[in-house]
Write a protein that holds these residues in place. Structure first.
Motif, PDB file in Angstrom:
ATOM      1  N   CYS A 198      55.230  38.279  -0.765  1.00 13.83           N
ATOM      2  CA  CYS A 198      53.990  38.355   0.012  1.00 13.83           C
ATOM      3  C   CYS A 198      53.799  36.984   0.655  1.00 13.83           C
ATOM      4  N   PRO A 199      53.935  36.867   1.965  1.00 10.36           N
ATOM      5  CA  PRO A 199      53.908  35.562   2.622  1.00 10.36           C
ATOM      6  C   PRO A 199      52.517  34.950   2.752  1.00 10.36           C
ATOM      7  N   ASP A 200      51.476  35.709   2.377  1.00 13.87           N
ATOM      8  CA  ASP A 200      50.116  35.193   2.457  1.00 13.87           C
ATOM      9  C   ASP A 200      49.500  35.200   1.056  1.00 13.87           C
ATOM     10  N   TRP A 201      48.290  34.661   0.955  1.00 10.18           N
ATOM     11  CA  TRP A 201      47.608  34.567  -0.336  1.00 10.18           C
ATOM     12  C   TRP A 201      46.115  34.584  -0.097  1.00 10.18           C
ATOM     13  N   PRO A 202      45.293  35.305  -0.893  1.00 10.03           N
ATOM     14  CA  PRO A 202      45.640  35.993  -2.130  1.00 10.03           C
ATOM     15  C   PRO A 202      46.114  37.429  -1.932  1.00 10.03           C
ATOM     16  N   GLY A 203      46.007  37.964  -0.726  1.00  7.49           N
ATOM     17  CA  GLY A 203      46.456  39.324  -0.466  1.00  7.49           C
ATOM     18  C   GLY A 203      47.950  39.380  -0.223  1.00  7.49           C
ATOM     19  N   CYS A 204      48.398  40.532   0.248  1.00  9.75           N
ATOM     20  CA  CYS A 204      49.823  40.723   0.528  1.00  9.75           C
ATOM     21  C   CYS A 204      49.941  41.385   1.899  1.00  9.75           C
ATOM     22  N   TYR A 205      50.330  40.614   2.899  1.00  8.82           N
ATOM     23  CA  TYR A 205      50.385  41.097   4.284  1.00  8.82           C
ATOM     24  C   TYR A 205      49.010  41.608   4.712  1.00  8.82           C
ATOM     25  N   GLY A 206      47.965  40.913   4.212  1.00  5.72           N
ATOM     26  CA  GLY A 206      46.608  41.296   4.570  1.00  5.72           C
ATOM     27  C   GLY A 206      46.056  42.446   3.757  1.00  5.72           C
ATOM     28  N   HIS A 207      46.786  42.936   2.769  1.00 10.33           N
ATOM     29  CA  HIS A 207      46.349  44.062   1.941  1.00 10.33           C
ATOM     30  C   HIS A 207      45.904  43.577   0.563  1.00 10.33           C
ATOM     31  N   MET A 208      45.024  44.342  -0.055  1.00  9.07           N
ATOM     32  CA  MET A 208      44.579  44.000  -1.394  1.00  9.07           C
ATOM     33  C   MET A 208      45.715  44.162  -2.399  1.00  9.07           C
TER      34      MET A 208
ATOM     35  N   TRP B 155      49.599  45.931  -1.585  1.00  7.30           N
ATOM     36  CA  TRP B 155      50.740  45.647  -0.729  1.00  7.30           C
ATOM     37  C   TRP B 155      50.913  46.809   0.250  1.00  7.30           C
ATOM     38  N   PRO B 156      51.481  46.581   1.426  1.00  3.47           N
ATOM     39  CA  PRO B 156      51.665  47.665   2.402  1.00  3.47           C
ATOM     40  C   PRO B 156      52.644  48.708   1.868  1.00  3.47           C
ATOM     41  N   ASP B 157      52.246  49.953   1.970  1.00  4.74           N
ATOM     42  CA  ASP B 157      53.072  51.010   1.397  1.00  4.74           C
ATOM     43  C   ASP B 157      53.478  52.054   2.441  1.00  4.74           C
ATOM     44  N   SER B 158      52.516  52.513   3.223  1.00  2.00           N
ATOM     45  CA  SER B 158      52.826  53.542   4.220  1.00  2.00           C
ATOM     46  C   SER B 158      53.611  52.944   5.387  1.00  2.00           C
ATOM     47  N   ALA B 159      54.257  53.804   6.144  1.00  5.24           N
ATOM     48  CA  ALA B 159      55.062  53.352   7.281  1.00  5.24           C
ATOM     49  C   ALA B 159      54.199  52.633   8.311  1.00  5.24           C
ATOM     50  N   THR B 160      52.968  53.133   8.500  1.00  2.00           N
ATOM     51  CA  THR B 160      52.059  52.495   9.458  1.00  2.00           C
ATOM     52  C   THR B 160      51.679  51.093   9.002  1.00  2.00           C
ATOM     53  N   ASP B 161      51.358  50.957   7.696  1.00  2.00           N
ATOM     54  CA  ASP B 161      50.982  49.644   7.160  1.00  2.00           C
ATOM     55  C   ASP B 161      52.139  48.658   7.230  1.00  2.00           C
ATOM     56  N   VAL B 162      53.328  49.152   6.958  1.00  2.00           N
ATOM     57  CA  VAL B 162      54.511  48.285   7.001  1.00  2.00           C
ATOM     58  C   VAL B 162      54.764  47.804   8.431  1.00  2.00           C
ATOM     59  N   GLU B 163      54.590  48.710   9.380  1.00  2.00           N
ATOM     60  CA  GLU B 163      54.800  48.337  10.783  1.00  2.00           C
ATOM     61  C   GLU B 163      53.808  47.263  11.218  1.00  2.00           C
ATOM     62  N   LYS B 164      52.534  47.433  10.831  1.00  2.72           N
ATOM     63  CA  LYS B 164      51.526  46.436  11.172  1.00  2.72           C
ATOM     64  C   LYS B 164      51.814  45.099  10.501  1.00  2.72           C
ATOM     65  N   ALA B 165      52.249  45.163   9.234  1.00  2.00           N
ATOM     66  CA  ALA B 165      52.565  43.941   8.492  1.00  2.00           C
ATOM     67  C   ALA B 165      53.716  43.184   9.139  1.00  2.00           C
ATOM     68  N   ASN B 166      54.714  43.916   9.598  1.00  2.00           N
ATOM     69  CA  ASN B 166      55.862  43.274  10.245  1.00  2.00           C
ATOM     70  C   ASN B 166      55.480  42.626  11.579  1.00  2.00           C
ATOM     71  N   GLN B 167      54.489  43.214  12.224  1.00  2.00           N
ATOM     72  CA  GLN B 167      54.014  42.624  13.477  1.00  2.00           C
ATOM     73  C   GLN B 167      53.227  41.338  13.220  1.00  2.00           C
TER      74      GLN B 167
ATOM     75  N   TRP C 136      55.730  44.292  -4.601  1.00  2.00           N
ATOM     76  CA  TRP C 136      54.970  44.703  -5.787  1.00  2.00           C
ATOM     77  C   TRP C 136      55.093  43.724  -6.956  1.00  2.00           C
ATOM     78  N   PRO C 137      56.278  43.118  -7.239  1.00  2.00           N
ATOM     79  CA  PRO C 137      56.312  42.170  -8.362  1.00  2.00           C
ATOM     80  C   PRO C 137      55.362  40.997  -8.169  1.00  2.00           C
ATOM     81  N   GLU C 138      55.287  40.511  -6.932  1.00  6.35           N
ATOM     82  CA  GLU C 138      54.420  39.364  -6.651  1.00  6.35           C
ATOM     83  C   GLU C 138      52.952  39.716  -6.879  1.00  6.35           C
ATOM     84  N   MET C 139      52.525  40.867  -6.396  1.00  3.00           N
ATOM     85  CA  MET C 139      51.117  41.230  -6.512  1.00  3.00           C
ATOM     86  C   MET C 139      50.741  41.651  -7.933  1.00  3.00           C
ATOM     87  N   VAL C 140      51.628  42.351  -8.628  1.00  2.00           N
ATOM     88  CA  VAL C 140      51.349  42.709 -10.026  1.00  2.00           C
ATOM     89  C   VAL C 140      51.205  41.436 -10.860  1.00  2.00           C
ATOM     90  N   HIS C 141      52.056  40.462 -10.597  1.00  2.00           N
ATOM     91  CA  HIS C 141      51.976  39.178 -11.289  1.00  2.00           C
ATOM     92  C   HIS C 141      50.632  38.500 -11.010  1.00  2.00           C
TER      93      HIS C 141
END
Length: 354
Positions: A43-53, A55-67, A80-85
């Motif tokens: 997760c390149p940001d903090w405290p969220g993960c790609y702006g999510h509480m 982590w991005p899971d759906s294809a739409t969320d992943v596409e937005k995160a990559n942008q 998921w390991p980073e956020m679970v931790h």
């Protein structure tokens, strides 16, 4: 007369501190897994993960995160390991707040207060190191400090659990003198193990674990070419991203080689310390502590050897991290028992003053 443990009434917060200790094991294990699976920047940001509480899971969320983060595209096996931790660590922080509240509520000369407050402040600092690990792109100094902070948090939780358990060694006078003489040696053992843990942290944060893939030699040499000056330069200049490391091989070899030498020194000293405990006499508590020390040391040595012989499998590497934590915990327990031991001849006069 045999050596035995005496248990007074447990102090408020004991069960909560014990739960925190168990949770700290999971935090350490998840942290080791995240680091060793190269998921530290999952997760390149903090405290969220790609702006999510989470982590991005759906294809739409992943596409937005990559942008949003074109330089670090989403990798599902690393988010998921980073956020679970992070969430486990956050839960540990909440437990620390509750322990401080209990310490204040039941404040008395025998109820620990300074330690829970220190632990809370330390965990807040540890959270900041977790943030800096991400924002500074795995800077090895920060990663090592964060790892040592995790080991320290685990040890502090266990120390608080021991203090709240209100359990002490009660010893006959002759045994009390022998055991008291071991205090400085047990403390030195704790320092040696802590230094070896720090060396291990520096090894993994600089990706030096694979620098010596053979045993008992390193790079098929007994004394390979090493660059200690660069390997242990804590002011080293690094690039914008330290994932995978940037050190030259000779520097990584120096780090790994030092960790091996540290392992030998640690092994010899802990064996000698266990032997000194055995020489106290045929008493159950010292015999038990010596055996636990030797068992944990043996497991840790075997896990270290297994790391190299089996080509550094992730499961063994994580277990080796946890093995170091538990060995440190045994030394914390031994030091606590020695420092709080009571002489039977004065037990009744000192019982209420401890």
């Amino acid at each position: 007369m045999n050596l035995f443990d005496h248990v007074d009434k447990r102090k408020p917060g004991f069960k909560l501190a014990l739960i925190g200790t168990v949770l700290a094991v999971f935090v350490l294990g998840l942290g080791a897994f995240t680091r060793l699976a190269d998921a530290g920047l999952g997760c390149p940001d903090w405290p969220g993960c790609y702006g999510h509480m989470f982590w991005p899971d759906s294809a739409t969320d992943v596409e937005k995160a990559n942008q949003l983060f074109p330089d670090t595209p989403v990798e599902h096996d690393k988010t998921w390991p980073e956020m679970v931790h992070r969430y486990f660590a956050m839960t540990l922080g909440f437990i620390s707040v509750m322990l401080v509240a209990l310490a204040v509520k039941y404040r008395s000369p025998t109820q620990p207060l300074k330690l829970p407050i220190f632990m809370l402040g330390f965990i807040i600092l540890q959270g900041m190191f977790g943030m800096w690990t991400v924002t500074l792109k795995l800077w090895p100094q920060i990663v090592t400090a964060h790892l040592l902070g995790g080991f320290s948090t685990f040890s502090l939780y266990w120390l608080l659990t021991l203090r709240l358990s209100n359990q002490h060694w009660q010893l006959p006078a002759d045994i009390f003198e022998k055991v008291s003489a071991l205090k400085k040696w047990a403390l030195l053992g704790l320092v040696i193990v802590a230094c070896q843990v720090a060396l291990g942290g520096w090894t993994t944060s600089n990706y030096a674990a694979v620098a010596c893939p053979d045993l008992p030699t390193c790079q098929n040499q007994w004394l390979p070419v090493m660059n200690f000056a660069q390997g242990f330069d804590i002011f080293q200049a690094i690039g914008p991203n330290y994932l995978g490391g940037t050190m030259e091989n000779e520097s990584r070899i120096a780090i790994h080689f030092s960790h091996r030498i540290g392992a030998i020194i640690t092994t010899i000293y802990i064996v000698l310390l266990a032997f000194m405990l055995l020489r106290v006499g045929p008493h159950s508590a010292t015999q038990r502590m010596a055996k636990i020390l030797l068992i944990m040391l043996s497991l840790q040595v075997l896990l270290g050897l297994g790391n190299i012989l089996l080509k550094f499998p992730l499961a063994i590497a994580v277990a080796h991290n946890l093995g170091g934590a538990f060995l440190l915990l045994v030394l914390v327990t031994l030091n606590y028992k020695l420092q709080t031991s009571r002489c039977l001849s004065t037990t009744h006069t000192t019982h209420t003053s401890h």
